[in-house]
Scaffold this active site. Sequence first.
Site, PDB file in Angstrom:
ATOM      1  N   CYS A 161       0.805  -1.129   0.151  1.00  0.00           N
ATOM      2  CA  CYS A 161      -0.137  -0.229  -0.147  1.00  0.00           C
ATOM      3  C   CYS A 161       0.809   1.246  -0.004  1.00  0.00           C
ATOM      4  CB  CYS A 161      -0.983   0.003   1.167  1.00  0.00           C
ATOM      5  SG  CYS A 161      -1.810  -1.584   1.286  1.00  0.00           S
ATOM      6  N   ASP A 167       2.827   2.590   2.566  1.00  0.00           N
ATOM      7  CA  ASP A 167       2.948   3.214   3.645  1.00  0.00           C
ATOM      8  C   ASP A 167       3.120   2.111   4.937  1.00  0.00           C
ATOM      9  OD1 ASP A 167       0.210   3.341   3.383  1.00  0.00           O
ATOM     10  OD2 ASP A 167       0.700   5.598   3.309  1.00  0.00           O
ATOM     11  N   CYS A 194       5.129   8.300   2.340  1.00  0.00           N
ATOM     12  CA  CYS A 194       5.523   9.366   1.760  1.00  0.00           C
ATOM     13  C   CYS A 194       5.867  10.668   2.817  1.00  0.00           C
ATOM     14  CB  CYS A 194       4.199   9.907   1.081  1.00  0.00           C
ATOM     15  SG  CYS A 194       2.688  10.207   1.957  1.00  0.00           S
ATOM     16  N   CYS A 220      -2.918   8.991   5.858  1.00  0.00           N
ATOM     17  CA  CYS A 220      -1.601   8.893   6.681  1.00  0.00           C
ATOM     18  C   CYS A 220      -1.919   8.927   8.202  1.00  0.00           C
ATOM     19  CB  CYS A 220      -0.728   9.945   6.136  1.00  0.00           C
ATOM     20  SG  CYS A 220      -0.258   9.923   4.474  1.00  0.00           S
TER      21      CYS A 220
END
Lengths: 144, 412
Positions: free
Chosen positions: A42, A44, A69, A112
């Site tokens: 995915c 992360d 990221c 995130c």
Amino acid sequence: MAYSEKVIDHYEHPRNVGNFGSTRDVKGRKDIGVGLVGAPECGDVMQLQIKVDHETGTIKDARFKCFGCGSAIASSSLATEWLRGRSLKDGLAIKNTEIVEELSLPPVKIHCSVLAEDAIRSAIDDYRRKNGFAVPDDKRIESN
Amino acid sequence: MAVKTPIYMDNAATTRVDPRVLDVMLPYFSEIYGNAASRNHQFGWAAEEAVSRARTQAADLIGAGPKEIIWTSGSTESNNLAIKGAARMHEKAPPGSEGRGHIITSAIEHKAVLDPCKRLAKEGFDVTFLSPGSDGIVTVDDIAQAIRDDTILVTIMWANNEIGTINQIPRIGELCHEKGIIFHTDATQWVGKMPTDVTADGIDLLSWSGHKIYGPNGVGALYIRRRKPRVRLVAQIDGGGHERGFRSGTLNVPAIVGFGAACEICQQEMQDEAQRLFVLRRRLEDGVTTALDAVQINGHPDKRLPHVTNISFGYVEGESMMMSISDIACSSGSACTSASLEPSYVLKGLGVGDDMAHSSLRLSLGRFTTEEEVDYTVEKIVHAVKKLRELSPLYDMAMEGIDITKVQWDEH
């Protein structure tokens, strides 16, 4: 993509990078809680480790590592800052929306912050499990 | 030596207009502004003469005749005209078929080929999307196995835009000609960089674009074979009958003049340029692979364009890497850099795992790339990867000997 100054600051100067030992070392340590969330497919993965004072139930220290990221790195870096010195209960009270607000994350990067919240919960649950405390099955309900 | 930043390493996306091209274009914005279709005055004649010269320059670059070149707005339009125009020649089902006919393409084509093919599938054509091998190359054997009695069109790109791999085009062209099937190639990344001869290479339809060959944006060309066989495409834009009825619309004369000039420069300089870029690309690849472990170059090691490289840096995410090297312009296969939030379908099509697709960078060199820029890029990438690996839990796990593909991840 334009990042906020805070994201760039955390990305360039990440706080509390590292761990309290290798995956194997910390597995048996009762004062350490480990959260590992996300998946490489995915894009992360966050690893969050907390060191807890048994007596007071406070998080003395927190470390992170992150594959992801810039926003994912900033979210997990921020989480360690916020966790240090908090009680476990206060740690669990951290909401992803607060992370979004603090870092001014755009809508596409909200996941995130969700991942960071999950990492916090997962690390605290790990500590509780190791020390014989009850861990609610449904993490979402507990957070509300 | 100080390098001037930002550095442009994204020449597969677009190229800078060569100053020599720009010089040739400028008068066509001011003094020579006629409509090339105006047959009755000298403004029109001058424009028509310039367009005709550009047509010859374009044709010469690919070994075609000037009457076989149709101007378009770019490769997307050329591909649409070629694919839809060829398919729609078949109004009825071919003998032995229930559908309107069979089209063969590959899963790693540019969207400007995939999407027209998907549109035709909705209109009743049967489309096969071939998956290449792990080296990213579509072979003549892949095509031979997919061909059926009702196959009417094969469309395979010459070189891939993300990984630079080169498909077996002359052989696929020969096969299609033996079988009497129309063959189109999207040669956007190939023409102008590598030698092309549509006659010897068995091509019926070929698309390319001005802005990939140091010419302007908004202009492209489609080669349409006139003999053996003559391809009678169905026009997709009607109105006025320009371009021998294949593509109506007033010609963009300055851009076409620039396209022609760009073609001529490519033809003259291609050989030396390819050699120079090959050396620079190797310098870049050698630089990062000697300094770093867990680095993988995607696609076939040799059968690639000289100027494109696609590299996965294990345990590091592409977008965060681009943040670290923000003074270097390049692309990534990472989901975070795409609008769809999906990792590159080209890398997935090759069987590169999603994790390595998230970790990929495409660097594409060009006419104006210098050795100093390449060295600076290597230095920055190596520094960024090392820094991000210090942050990466996956790198730690790999160093501890944990196989991250076997970990039970909690997917979001």
